[in-house]
Design an enzyme around this catalytic site. Structure first.
Site, PDB file in Angstrom:
ATOM      1  N   LYS A   1       0.820  -1.122   0.116  1.00  0.00           N
ATOM      2  CA  LYS A   1       0.041   0.041  -0.048  1.00  0.00           C
ATOM      3  C   LYS A   1       0.810   1.235  -0.045  1.00  0.00           C
ATOM      4  CE  LYS A   1      -3.915  -2.112   2.021  1.00  0.00           C
ATOM      5  NZ  LYS A   1      -4.828  -2.496   3.422  1.00  0.00           N
TER       6      LYS A   1
ATOM      7  N   LYS B   1      -4.773 -10.440  -7.926  1.00  0.00           N
ATOM      8  CA  LYS B   1      -5.751 -10.720  -7.059  1.00  0.00           C
ATOM      9  C   LYS B   1      -7.032  -9.596  -7.227  1.00  0.00           C
ATOM     10  CE  LYS B   1      -5.804  -8.905  -2.881  1.00  0.00           C
ATOM     11  NZ  LYS B   1      -5.777  -8.664  -1.381  1.00  0.00           N
TER      12      LYS B   1
ATOM     13  N   LYS C   1     -10.815  -4.560  -4.064  1.00  0.00           N
ATOM     14  CA  LYS C   1     -11.693  -3.456  -3.991  1.00  0.00           C
ATOM     15  C   LYS C   1     -10.758  -2.270  -4.125  1.00  0.00           C
ATOM     16  CE  LYS C   1     -13.507  -4.059   0.126  1.00  0.00           C
ATOM     17  NZ  LYS C   1     -13.673  -5.088   0.943  1.00  0.00           N
TER      18      LYS C   1
HETATM   19  P1  TYM Z   1     -10.922  -6.585   2.959  1.00  0.00           P
HETATM   20  O1  TYM Z   1     -12.094  -5.678   3.285  1.00  0.00           O
HETATM   21  O2  TYM Z   1      -9.845  -6.312   2.049  1.00  0.00           O
HETATM   22  O3  TYM Z   1     -11.511  -8.025   2.421  1.00  0.00           O
HETATM   23  C1  TYM Z   1     -12.724  -8.677   3.015  1.00  0.00           C
HETATM   24  C2  TYM Z   1     -12.348 -10.255   3.209  1.00  0.00           C
HETATM   25  O4  TYM Z   1     -12.559 -10.907   1.747  1.00  0.00           O
HETATM   26  C3  TYM Z   1     -11.120 -11.691   1.548  1.00  0.00           C
HETATM   27  N1  TYM Z   1     -10.742 -11.333  -0.066  1.00  0.00           N
HETATM   28  C4  TYM Z   1     -10.337 -12.266  -0.521  1.00  0.00           C
HETATM   29  N2  TYM Z   1     -10.445 -13.639  -0.503  1.00  0.00           N
HETATM   30  C5  TYM Z   1     -10.154 -14.356  -1.647  1.00  0.00           C
HETATM   31  N3  TYM Z   1      -9.864 -13.840  -2.839  1.00  0.00           N
HETATM   32  C6  TYM Z   1      -9.776 -12.447  -3.084  1.00  0.00           C
HETATM   33  N4  TYM Z   1      -9.383 -11.900  -4.057  1.00  0.00           N
HETATM   34  C7  TYM Z   1     -10.065 -11.588  -1.855  1.00  0.00           C
HETATM   35  N5  TYM Z   1     -10.161 -10.175  -1.630  1.00  0.00           N
HETATM   36  C8  TYM Z   1     -10.547 -10.143  -0.400  1.00  0.00           C
HETATM   37  C9  TYM Z   1     -10.252 -10.941   2.640  1.00  0.00           C
HETATM   38  O5  TYM Z   1      -9.134 -11.886   2.771  1.00  0.00           O
HETATM   39  C10 TYM Z   1     -10.992 -10.684   3.936  1.00  0.00           C
HETATM   40  O6  TYM Z   1     -11.260 -11.830   4.543  1.00  0.00           O
HETATM   41  N6  TYM Z   1      -7.930  -6.493   6.788  1.00  0.00           N
HETATM   42  C11 TYM Z   1      -9.287  -6.929   6.398  1.00  0.00           C
HETATM   43  C12 TYM Z   1     -10.369  -6.532   7.518  1.00  0.00           C
HETATM   44  C13 TYM Z   1     -10.391  -6.667   8.779  1.00  0.00           C
HETATM   45  C14 TYM Z   1     -10.345  -7.976   9.507  1.00  0.00           C
HETATM   46  C15 TYM Z   1     -10.251  -7.844  10.926  1.00  0.00           C
HETATM   47  C16 TYM Z   1     -10.574  -9.329   8.946  1.00  0.00           C
HETATM   48  C17 TYM Z   1     -10.351  -5.773   9.882  1.00  0.00           C
HETATM   49  N7  TYM Z   1     -10.137  -6.291  11.284  1.00  0.00           N
HETATM   50  C18 TYM Z   1     -10.473  -8.536  11.910  1.00  0.00           C
HETATM   51  C19 TYM Z   1     -10.445 -10.443  10.078  1.00  0.00           C
HETATM   52  C20 TYM Z   1     -10.553 -10.099  11.303  1.00  0.00           C
HETATM   53  C21 TYM Z   1      -9.356  -6.590   5.186  1.00  0.00           C
HETATM   54  O7  TYM Z   1      -8.883  -5.660   4.651  1.00  0.00           O
HETATM   55  O8  TYM Z   1     -10.549  -7.278   4.470  1.00  0.00           O
END
Ligand code: TYM
Length: 332
Positions: free
Chosen positions: A115, A195, A198
């Protein structure tokens, strides 16, 4: 009984990577753990990325992310679903974890490196991001964390923070385990560049609430096996993202058919994509219909989020009380 926790950022439309990688496991574990499974729209994490958290849209995106999760089957009366900023204990615990975590460990997080590579000025919050994530999970003493593979390093750090806290202040937190969907560890973007994400914007994502004609426009031009130049060339499904998507959306006979026919040039890429679109339509239509119903009833969504925050605080408050005491803050 252990608890489940996961979070999702309201930085853009939820996509099929979020859905297959994580949200489907929220639903599955929600059915198993009921109110002991907690899911959270992490708006505090979203503001670490100024480009993706325009204040004009943040509230609407947070609302929409709740709608999407309810539409895929999370029932807020059965699980605990809330918005991170509605439970201030997350920030309080995050600060304590920030004080326990060496800067070097935060700097070596690959998501942080990725990032910051695109930023001229790096907000300190971006560095602290994993400490807040550890606080999200440990505030509820959760042992099970459904996520996609990209979160592995953050969960590992959460375990380390739990160990460190326990070592300094006495046994308090469990070491949580990540739970993955083996079939959807890292869903590729529809533009063929790594990957699906968003933060890469609309060219990378297929939104679960995206109009189906827009989904088709993206699939229509999506790259396939680059070695297959002419319709008569045999293709290799193993290097084709359309085949990856078939494995998520299509039934077994269709997957088998396109696998065999592609290899012997019996099906062209356009027809293969049309077959995929049938599965996508069957899958996403009921979700999109449910989302429309929810959008038409905003007070249901708002009430559910208010109720969810109350339920989350009821668990968080005594844990925070225990933490304050162990850290040694004066009680009056
Ligand atoms: P975020 O918002 O980027 O994504 C939400 C969830 O979707 C999964 N994900 C994917 N899985 C498979 N293939 C993909 N291309 C893909 N893109 C996204 C992510 O792994 C995630 O599980 N840091 C986290 C948010 C967070 C969180 C937490 C997660 C904040 N606190 C505590 C678990 C526990 C995030 O940015 O997710």
């Amino acid at each position: 009984m252990s608890r489940v926790f996961s979070g999702i950022q309201p930085t853009g439309e939820p996509h099929i990577g979020n859905y297959f990688g994580a949200m489907r496991n929220y639903v599955r574990l929600g059915e198993q753990y009921g109110k002991q499974s907690l899911y959270c729209v992490v708006d505090l994490h979203a503001i670490t990325n100024p480009a993706a958290s325009d204040p004009r849209y943040l509230a609407a995106r947070t609302f929409d992310m709740a709608v999407a999760n309810f539409a895929v089957g999370l029932d807020p009366s059965q699980v605990t679903f809330f918005v991170q900023s509605h439970v201030p204990e997350h920030q309080e615990l995050a600060w304590i974890f920030t004080c326990l975590t060496p800067v070097g460990e935060l700097e070596r997080m690959t998501q942080y490196k990725d990032k910051t590579a695109q930023l001229e000025s790096v907000p300190a919050g971006l560095l602290m991001y994993p400490a807040l994530m550890a606080a999200d999970i440990l505030l509820y003493k959760a042992g099970v964390v459904p996520v996609g593979e990209d979160q592995t390093q953050h969960i590992e750090l959460t375990r380390e923070i739990a160990r460190k806290f326990n070592h300094h202040f006495g046994e308090t937190f469990p070491e949580p385990q990540a739970v993955y969907n083996k079939e959807a560890l890292r869903i590729p973007g529809v533009d063929g560049h790594g990957k699906m994400s968003k933060s890469k914007g609309e060219t990378s994502t297929l939104g679960i609430l995206e109009p189906l004609d827009s989904v088709w426009q993206k699939l229509r031009v999506a790259p396939t096996d680059p070695a297959r130049v002419r319709r008569t060339d045999p293709g290799n499904p193993d290097v084709c993202l359309i085949f990856d998507y078939h494995k998520l959306f299509s039934d077994l006979p269709t997957i088998e058919l396109v696998n065999v026919e592609c290899r012997r040039a019996g099906i062209g890429c356009v027809d293969c994509k049309k077959k995929l679109m049938e599965g996508v339509t069957a899958h996403l239509t009921p979700i999109q219909e449910r989302a429309e119903e929810l959008r038409a009833d905003p007070s249901y969504v708002r009430d559910a989020l208010a109720q969810g925050a109350q339920e989350a605080r009821a668990i968080a408050a005594p844990v925070m009380e225990e933490v304050r005491e162990k850290v040694g803050f004066l009680k009056v």
